[in-house]
Write a protein that holds these residues in place. Structure first.
Motif, PDB file in Angstrom:
ATOM      1  N   MET A   1      31.307   5.621  27.961  1.00  0.00           N
ATOM      2  CA  MET A   1      32.205   6.626  26.928  1.00  0.00           C
ATOM      3  C   MET A   1      32.466   7.538  27.762  1.00  0.00           C
ATOM      4  N   GLY A   2      33.456   7.725  28.830  1.00  0.00           N
ATOM      5  CA  GLY A   2      33.781   8.765  29.576  1.00  0.00           C
ATOM      6  C   GLY A   2      34.957   9.526  28.853  1.00  0.00           C
ATOM      7  N   ILE A   3      34.787  10.899  28.848  1.00  0.00           N
ATOM      8  CA  ILE A   3      35.823  11.792  28.127  1.00  0.00           C
ATOM      9  C   ILE A   3      36.546  12.534  29.311  1.00  0.00           C
ATOM     10  N   GLN A   4      37.872  12.283  28.972  1.00  0.00           N
ATOM     11  CA  GLN A   4      38.775  12.850  29.824  1.00  0.00           C
ATOM     12  C   GLN A   4      39.665  13.697  29.042  1.00  0.00           C
ATOM     13  N   LYS A   5      40.341  13.340  27.926  1.00  0.00           N
ATOM     14  CA  LYS A   5      41.081  14.177  27.237  1.00  0.00           C
ATOM     15  C   LYS A   5      40.471  14.409  25.922  1.00  0.00           C
ATOM     16  N   VAL A   6      40.503  15.677  25.401  1.00  0.00           N
ATOM     17  CA  VAL A   6      40.054  16.199  24.250  1.00  0.00           C
ATOM     18  C   VAL A   6      40.977  16.863  23.342  1.00  0.00           C
ATOM     19  N   MET A   7      40.776  16.729  22.176  1.00  0.00           N
ATOM     20  CA  MET A   7      41.770  17.564  21.347  1.00  0.00           C
ATOM     21  C   MET A   7      40.800  18.516  20.587  1.00  0.00           C
ATOM     22  N   THR A 112      36.916   6.725  19.824  1.00  0.00           N
ATOM     23  CA  THR A 112      37.047   8.353  20.008  1.00  0.00           C
ATOM     24  C   THR A 112      35.888   8.839  19.129  1.00  0.00           C
ATOM     25  N   ILE A 113      35.326   9.835  19.873  1.00  0.00           N
ATOM     26  CA  ILE A 113      34.199  10.473  19.305  1.00  0.00           C
ATOM     27  C   ILE A 113      34.619  11.762  18.390  1.00  0.00           C
ATOM     28  N   LEU A 114      34.238  11.737  17.063  1.00  0.00           N
ATOM     29  CA  LEU A 114      34.631  13.086  16.479  1.00  0.00           C
ATOM     30  C   LEU A 114      33.594  13.970  16.303  1.00  0.00           C
ATOM     31  N   ASP A 161      22.740   6.816  19.832  1.00  0.00           N
ATOM     32  CA  ASP A 161      22.357   7.573  20.786  1.00  0.00           C
ATOM     33  C   ASP A 161      23.190   7.807  21.962  1.00  0.00           C
ATOM     34  N   GLU A 162      24.067   6.613  22.231  1.00  0.00           N
ATOM     35  CA  GLU A 162      25.162   6.548  23.073  1.00  0.00           C
ATOM     36  C   GLU A 162      26.298   7.806  22.968  1.00  0.00           C
ATOM     37  N   VAL A 163      26.638   8.097  21.856  1.00  0.00           N
ATOM     38  CA  VAL A 163      27.340   8.945  21.466  1.00  0.00           C
ATOM     39  C   VAL A 163      26.662  10.536  21.834  1.00  0.00           C
ATOM     40  N   TYR A 164      25.511  10.528  21.405  1.00  0.00           N
ATOM     41  CA  TYR A 164      24.771  11.738  21.510  1.00  0.00           C
ATOM     42  C   TYR A 164      24.710  12.054  23.284  1.00  0.00           C
ATOM     43  N   GLN A 165      24.342  11.005  23.784  1.00  0.00           N
ATOM     44  CA  GLN A 165      24.320  11.223  25.182  1.00  0.00           C
ATOM     45  C   GLN A 165      25.596  11.695  26.087  1.00  0.00           C
ATOM     46  N   THR A 166      26.543  11.025  25.429  1.00  0.00           N
ATOM     47  CA  THR A 166      28.029  11.232  26.083  1.00  0.00           C
ATOM     48  C   THR A 166      28.318  12.701  25.791  1.00  0.00           C
ATOM     49  N   VAL A 167      28.135  13.295  24.678  1.00  0.00           N
ATOM     50  CA  VAL A 167      28.408  14.721  24.183  1.00  0.00           C
ATOM     51  C   VAL A 167      27.415  15.770  24.921  1.00  0.00           C
ATOM     52  N   GLU A 168      26.156  15.359  25.171  1.00  0.00           N
ATOM     53  CA  GLU A 168      25.271  16.103  25.912  1.00  0.00           C
ATOM     54  C   GLU A 168      25.694  16.120  27.310  1.00  0.00           C
TER      55      GLU A 168
END
Ligand code: CAA
Length: 283
Positions: A1-7, A112-114, A161-168
């Protein structure tokens, strides 16, 4: 779940700070608000902050230009259709947030993570307005965002958990220190901070000491960078009242009752720094 673009939704004090740190760390940012003038105000705050760093020799003109050009302006929520993460920093109002999250849920791709920067509203309830509660999370930055190291990361009941990890991981990439917290009223930060501020207001209300004396006690006696009444003005007295009400309602315990003086100031429109007057006057 790589983050590149953020709104980032909301170009106020918090939203513009979040957009600034994301862009400075190399993320592509879409800064969204309801009106162009709000977005422009946010952009000008970012310019002011970055220029101050350039003037102090802490940032080069080239790096500033690179950060600025990473921020795209938006007044159309459809721009969320190709972002990996949304960080919502709109007004603290549950109805507005749930409507916004329901709409984002329809616009954004499945992955997308909200995230919400709410300072005290329940993440679980915001998540329930979407069909992806496992991808909804709290990402609570502190004011001023470019300076404060903490990001409280709040797990809703269903957050994966995966979402938590990505955001952390992302918080670390922003050069912040993430702290994991479960979804309870006020989380950790405001459950501890706001009753202290409220108690300082009671101390003033009951005539125990002057505002300056109360602030001095906490500044010089406890090494706080700002006294609690100065800090309340800095945060905004309406925000302080709203958080106290959330704690009072959430726990049902009278120890969280907002001080009548806080209510009175908010009713008078004395909201702190942003309105020019709170416990102190600002010109
Ligand atoms: N935006 C960006 N940068 C800022 C800033 C702002 N609004 N205000 C100050 N800064 C920067 C300055 O440029 C300076 O940067 P350098 O070190 O690179 O030179 C640095 O911060 C220190 O600023 P100053 O020397 O002008 O002033 P200071 O030493 O008094 O620090 C402060 C200012 C950082 C705000 C400090 O007073 C402080 O930490 N106050 C407490 C803040 C706090 O408690 N925040 C949490 C509020 S609660 C919250 O946000 C959560 C919630 O849900 C309500």
């Amino acid at each position: 779940m790589g983050i590149q673009k953020v709104m980032v939704i909301g170009a106020g004090q918090m939203g513009s700070g979040i957009a600034q740190v994301c862009a400075a760390s190399g993320y592509s940012v879409v800064l969204h608000d309801l009106k162009e003038e709000f977005v422009e105000r946010g952009i000008s705050t970012i310019h002011k902050n970055l220029n101050r760093q350039v003037d102090k020799g802490k940032l080069s003109q080239e790096d500033m230009a690179e950060t600025v050009q990473k921020i795209q302006r938006s007044t159309d929520l459809q721009n969320a259709k190709n972002v990996d993460l949304v960080i919502e920093a709109a007004v603290e109002n549950m109805r507005i947030k749930t409507e916004l999250f329901a709409e984002l849920d329809k616009i954004c791709p499945e992955g997308t993570i909200l995230a919400t920067n709410t300072s005290s509203l329940p993440i679980t309830e915001i998540a329930a307005a979407t069909s992806r509660p496992e991808k909804v999370i709290g990402m609570h930055f502190m004011n001023p965002v470019p300076v404060m190291k903490l990001v409280e990361i709040i797990r809703g009941l269903a957050t994966a958990d995966e979402v938590y990890q990505t955001v952390e991981d992302m918080a670390k990439a922003l050069n912040k220190v993430p702290v994991e917290v479960n979804d309870f009223p006020g989380f950790v930060s405001n459950r501890i901070l706001m009753p202290m501020i409220n108690e300082a207001i009671y101390t003033l209300y009951e005539g125990v000491a002057t505002k300056e004396a109360i602030d001095d006690v906490m500044k010089l006696g406890m090494n706080h960078p700002m006294g609690p009444l100065t800090l309340a003005d800095f945060i905004g007295l309406d925000t302080c009242l709203y958080i106290m009400e959330t704690l009072h309602e959430g726990f049902g315990d009278d120890k969280y009752r907002p001080c009548p003086l806080l209510r009175k100031y908010v009713k008078a429109g004395w909201l702190g720094r942003k309105s020019g007057r709170g416990f102190y006057s600002y010109s």
